[in-house]
Design a protein around this motif. Structure first.
Motif, PDB file in Angstrom:
ATOM      1  N   VAL A  46       0.833  -1.206   0.000  1.00 22.80           N
ATOM      2  CA  VAL A  46       0.000   0.000   0.000  1.00 22.80           C
ATOM      3  C   VAL A  46       0.872   1.262   0.000  1.00 22.80           C
ATOM      4  O   VAL A  46       0.631   2.207  -0.773  1.00 22.80           O
ATOM      5  N   VAL A  47       1.900   1.275   0.839  1.00 26.26           N
ATOM      6  CA  VAL A  47       2.782   2.446   0.923  1.00 26.26           C
ATOM      7  C   VAL A  47       3.525   2.661  -0.398  1.00 26.26           C
ATOM      8  O   VAL A  47       3.691   3.786  -0.877  1.00 26.26           O
ATOM      9  N   ALA A  48       3.984   1.552  -1.020  1.00 20.81           N
ATOM     10  CA  ALA A  48       4.700   1.663  -2.302  1.00 20.81           C
ATOM     11  C   ALA A  48       3.803   2.251  -3.380  1.00 20.81           C
ATOM     12  O   ALA A  48       4.215   3.110  -4.166  1.00 20.81           O
ATOM     13  N   VAL A  49       2.550   1.773  -3.420  1.00 22.66           N
ATOM     14  CA  VAL A  49       1.615   2.302  -4.418  1.00 22.66           C
ATOM     15  C   VAL A  49       1.351   3.785  -4.161  1.00 22.66           C
ATOM     16  O   VAL A  49       1.361   4.609  -5.102  1.00 22.66           O
ATOM     17  N   ALA A  50       1.108   4.130  -2.888  1.00 23.66           N
ATOM     18  CA  ALA A  50       0.817   5.524  -2.566  1.00 23.66           C
ATOM     19  C   ALA A  50       2.020   6.430  -2.847  1.00 23.66           C
ATOM     20  O   ALA A  50       1.882   7.521  -3.443  1.00 23.66           O
ATOM     21  N   PHE A  51       3.229   5.998  -2.458  1.00 17.82           N
ATOM     22  CA  PHE A  51       4.420   6.813  -2.664  1.00 17.82           C
ATOM     23  C   PHE A  51       4.720   6.979  -4.152  1.00 17.82           C
ATOM     24  O   PHE A  51       5.086   8.065  -4.612  1.00 17.82           O
ATOM     25  N   THR A  52       4.544   5.892  -4.899  1.00 20.99           N
ATOM     26  CA  THR A  52       4.805   5.962  -6.350  1.00 20.99           C
ATOM     27  C   THR A  52       3.805   6.886  -7.030  1.00 20.99           C
ATOM     28  O   THR A  52       4.164   7.665  -7.930  1.00 20.99           O
ATOM     29  N   ALA A  53       2.539   6.804  -6.617  1.00 18.80           N
ATOM     30  CA  ALA A  53       1.525   7.687  -7.195  1.00 18.80           C
ATOM     31  C   ALA A  53       1.837   9.152  -6.884  1.00 18.80           C
ATOM     32  O   ALA A  53       1.720  10.029  -7.754  1.00 18.80           O
ATOM     33  N   ALA A  54       2.252   9.409  -5.624  1.00 18.76           N
ATOM     34  CA  ALA A  54       2.595  10.783  -5.251  1.00 18.76           C
ATOM     35  C   ALA A  54       3.812  11.279  -6.035  1.00 18.76           C
ATOM     36  O   ALA A  54       3.842  12.432  -6.497  1.00 18.76           O
ATOM     37  N   SER A  55       4.804  10.412  -6.213  1.00 14.33           N
ATOM     38  CA  SER A  55       6.001  10.813  -6.971  1.00 14.33           C
ATOM     39  C   SER A  55       5.649  11.086  -8.435  1.00 14.33           C
ATOM     40  O   SER A  55       6.147  12.045  -9.045  1.00 14.33           O
ATOM     41  N   VAL A  77      16.195   6.245  -1.435  1.00 20.78           N
ATOM     42  CA  VAL A  77      16.074   5.953   0.002  1.00 20.78           C
ATOM     43  C   VAL A  77      14.829   5.117   0.265  1.00 20.78           C
ATOM     44  O   VAL A  77      14.866   4.110   1.004  1.00 20.78           O
ATOM     45  N   PHE A  78      13.705   5.504  -0.354  1.00 20.57           N
ATOM     46  CA  PHE A  78      12.485   4.721  -0.184  1.00 20.57           C
ATOM     47  C   PHE A  78      12.668   3.312  -0.743  1.00 20.57           C
ATOM     48  O   PHE A  78      12.197   2.325  -0.140  1.00 20.57           O
ATOM     49  N   ASP A  79      13.346   3.189  -1.885  1.00 24.41           N
ATOM     50  CA  ASP A  79      13.556   1.868  -2.477  1.00 24.41           C
ATOM     51  C   ASP A  79      14.432   0.991  -1.599  1.00 24.41           C
ATOM     52  O   ASP A  79      14.231  -0.230  -1.509  1.00 24.41           O
ATOM     53  N   LEU A  80      15.428   1.603  -0.921  1.00 25.31           N
ATOM     54  CA  LEU A  80      16.254   0.824   0.010  1.00 25.31           C
ATOM     55  C   LEU A  80      15.414   0.283   1.160  1.00 25.31           C
ATOM     56  O   LEU A  80      15.566  -0.884   1.579  1.00 25.31           O
ATOM     57  N   VAL A  81      14.520   1.127   1.681  1.00 23.68           N
ATOM     58  CA  VAL A  81      13.639   0.671   2.766  1.00 23.68           C
ATOM     59  C   VAL A  81      12.734  -0.456   2.275  1.00 23.68           C
ATOM     60  O   VAL A  81      12.523  -1.473   2.966  1.00 23.68           O
ATOM     61  N   LEU A  82      12.227  -0.336   1.058  1.00 21.88           N
ATOM     62  CA  LEU A  82      11.347  -1.362   0.500  1.00 21.88           C
ATOM     63  C   LEU A  82      12.103  -2.672   0.277  1.00 21.88           C
ATOM     64  O   LEU A  82      11.593  -3.764   0.579  1.00 21.88           O
ATOM     65  N   VAL A  83      13.327  -2.586  -0.250  1.00 19.01           N
ATOM     66  CA  VAL A  83      14.141  -3.804  -0.463  1.00 19.01           C
ATOM     67  C   VAL A  83      14.471  -4.452   0.881  1.00 19.01           C
ATOM     68  O   VAL A  83      14.442  -5.685   1.013  1.00 19.01           O
ATOM     69  N   THR A  84      14.760  -3.611   1.892  1.00 12.69           N
ATOM     70  CA  THR A  84      15.055  -4.162   3.220  1.00 12.69           C
ATOM     71  C   THR A  84      13.844  -4.913   3.768  1.00 12.69           C
ATOM     72  O   THR A  84      13.972  -5.992   4.376  1.00 12.69           O
ATOM     73  N   ALA A  85      12.628  -4.349   3.528  1.00 14.83           N
ATOM     74  CA  ALA A  85      11.413  -5.046   3.957  1.00 14.83           C
ATOM     75  C   ALA A  85      11.273  -6.381   3.234  1.00 14.83           C
ATOM     76  O   ALA A  85      10.889  -7.403   3.833  1.00 14.83           O
TER      77      ALA A  85
END
Length: 546
Positions: A46-55, A77-85
């Motif tokens: 959900v966060v990835a979809v929302a962040f990508t839409a905002a970007s 930075v967001f992608d690093l957090v997503l990959v870490t997840a």
């Protein structure tokens, strides 16, 4: 290829695929996965979809402008957090998603400078170590150390590649900017140049025509693109069309040739040069370009120079003849006058003597005019106000006995002085002669206008070589005009259509203006005649303008 906006679009696609993969992995491993991890995977999606839409919305809203540094740093930075997840959900250090750290570093090298790439690499390593060692309490073994070493090598390699790519990108941007500047300069030159430029392809179709060409040929340049050469130039400029046809078909160019254009009932000469351009020698790639300009002004000025030379020669001859004739004529007059007064003279002899004396006086006046014509010189060189001269000459012409009933003579001149260098008496005589001619040509209840104005440098006719601005004096009348068959002879000495005229009025005007380094032009039609005098501004006036 590596334009930031294009790179970001690929990053958005990869990010959404990764978030979906995390969620799918959590669902597939439902039985073995903690419910909290499933919740984390759902939140990540959900966060990835929302962040990508905002970007994407931010990028669309700022199209046409350079993306800010903060926006470009936030993405990796967001992608690093997503990959870490993803790594955390799918097994930590042993996760197959660990290699995505390298992909994020490479993507960061395309968006950020070298220092930014290294910072993202260090942050990725810290997140990987924190998840594997601090959260999962995995032992530090050879596998983890090898992975960290790979990350470090990739970080430095991507930093190096980032530097090279940015250097190449800067060079490309500089080349594109220089090319854009060159195109703008070339387009500006082609659109503002006074010469007409036309280019046709191998099939004789119009490829390019600048605005000057459209003005000279009387058509809309943009509307004629792609038309056949015969359709565009056949009626107005057949010589120009033939020159272009020879150039594109036989590669035969011309240099400084002349042709004729007829537009709107006006026919004028042009100077013409053609050249050809070939594309690798292929016939279909041939094109021909013609550069041409209106040379009617130059032709007119050349006629003025020839006229001045003729007048100078006639003036010398007139002076010589006048001197040779005037002294014997004076002796003849004196002798005849004495014979007529003798006591033995008869009435008939006195009558004949008076006739000879009267004709001798007329010849003497004519010889005086010849001498005046020959002696036209600017004896003084001082600043003279053309406006004041025009007002004085106009008043004299309006009060002349030849002014017909109801003829209105008006002078339009600025109150501020318009100065030229010259002889005030000589200029006054020239302006008075022109104004008197206009008054004599005007019918009853007609109007004569004498206008004086300053002429800026950019409005001076081509071929008139004045270093600064000019002063123009124009005299208009509404008479019957000068017939076309004698229009070119009005400045010839001894040519006149007036009964009893000597034909020296306008030649004296021409010599007086020419003595002041000026020019005099005449335009006439059935509705009236206009004389135009151009004089260079005085040095004092030019100094004040600067």
């Amino acid at each position: 290829m590596f334009e930031p906006r294009r790179v970001l679009r690929w990053i958005y696609v990869g990010r959404l695929c990764l978030a979906a993969a995390i969620y799918v992995a959590a669902v597939v491993a439902w039985q073995q996965t903690d419910a909290r991890l499933i919740l984390a995977a759902s939140l990540a999606l959900v966060v990835a979809v929302a962040f990508t839409a905002a970007s994407g919305w931010y990028q669309f809203a700022h199209r046409g402008t350079r993306l800010g540094a903060g926006f470009r740093y936030v993405q990796p930075v967001f992608d690093l957090v997503l990959v870490t997840a993803a790594v955390h959900v799918t097994g930590g250090a042993s996760s197959q998603f660990a290699a995505l750290y390298i992909l994020v570093m490479v993507a960061a090298s395309l968006l950020l400078p070298v220092r930014g790439t290294l910072l993202i690499a260090m942050l990725g390593i810290l997140l990987y170590v924190a998840d594997g060692v601090l959260i999962r309490w995995a032992p530090v073994n050879m596998t983890l150390a090898l992975q960290l070493a790979v990350f470090a090598v990739v970080a430095f390699a991507t930093a190096y590649l980032s530097a090279r790519l940015q250097e190449a990108g800067m060079t490309r941007e500089e080349l594109e900017a220089e090319l854009a500047r060159t195109r703008l300069q070339a387009d500006d030159i082609l659109r503002t140049i006074r010469s007409g430029i036309i280019t046709v392809d191998a099939r004789g179709r119009l490829l390019f025509a600048n605005p000057a060409a459209g003005m000279l040929l009387g058509f809309d340049a943009d509307a004629m693109l792609g038309r056949e050469l015969a359709d565009v130039l056949g009626a107005t400029a057949p010589d120009l069309a033939n020159a272009l046809d020879r150039a594109v078909r036989f590669r035969v160019g011309v240099a400084r040739d002349e042709a004729v254009i007829t537009v709107g009932g006006r026919t004028f000469p042009i100077g013409l040069t053609t050249t050809t351009i070939g594309a690798d020698g292929a016939p279909d790639g041939m094109s021909a370009t013609a550069i041409f300009q209106d040379i009617s002004g130059n032709k007119h000025l050349e006629e003025l120079r020839l006229r001045a030379q003729r007048l100078e020669a006639v003036a010398e001859l007139s002076a010589a003849l006048a001197h040779e004739i005037k002294n014997p004529l004076a002796s003849i007059r004196s002798a005849v006058e004495q014979l007529a007064r003798a006591p033995r003279a008869t009435a008939d002899e006195r009558t004949l003597g008076a006739l000879i004396v009267r004709e001798s006086d007329r010849l003497s006046r004519l010889l005086s005019e010849f001498l005046d014509f020959a002696r036209v010189r600017a004896t003084r060189d001082q600043p003279v106000d053309v406006s004041a001269i025009a007002r004085a000459a106009t008043s004299l012409a309006a009060a002349h006995p030849d002014c017909k009933r109801g003829v209105r003579v008006r002078c339009i001149a600025p109150h501020t002085p318009l100065l030229v260098e010259g002889d005030e008496d000589l200029l006054h005589r020239a302006v008075f002669n022109i104004a008197l001619n206009a008054v004599q040509a005007s019918p009853e209840m007609g109007e004569v206008s004498v206008e004086v104005s300053a002429v800026p440098v950019e409005q001076i006719p081509q071929g008139v070589r004045f270093t600064g601005g000019a002063v123009a004096l124009r005299v208009y009348d509404h008479g019957p005009g000068i017939p076309a068959e004698i229009r070119d002879r009005v400045f010839d000495p001894f040519f006149t259509t007036k009964a009893g005229g000597t034909g020296l009025g306008l030649p004296i005007v021409h010599r007086a203006i020419e003595a002041h380094r000026g020019f005099v032009f005449v335009d006439s039609s059935a509705h009236g005649t206009r004389f135009t005098v151009l004089l260079p501004c005085s040095r004092a006036a030019l100094a004040e303008a600067v």
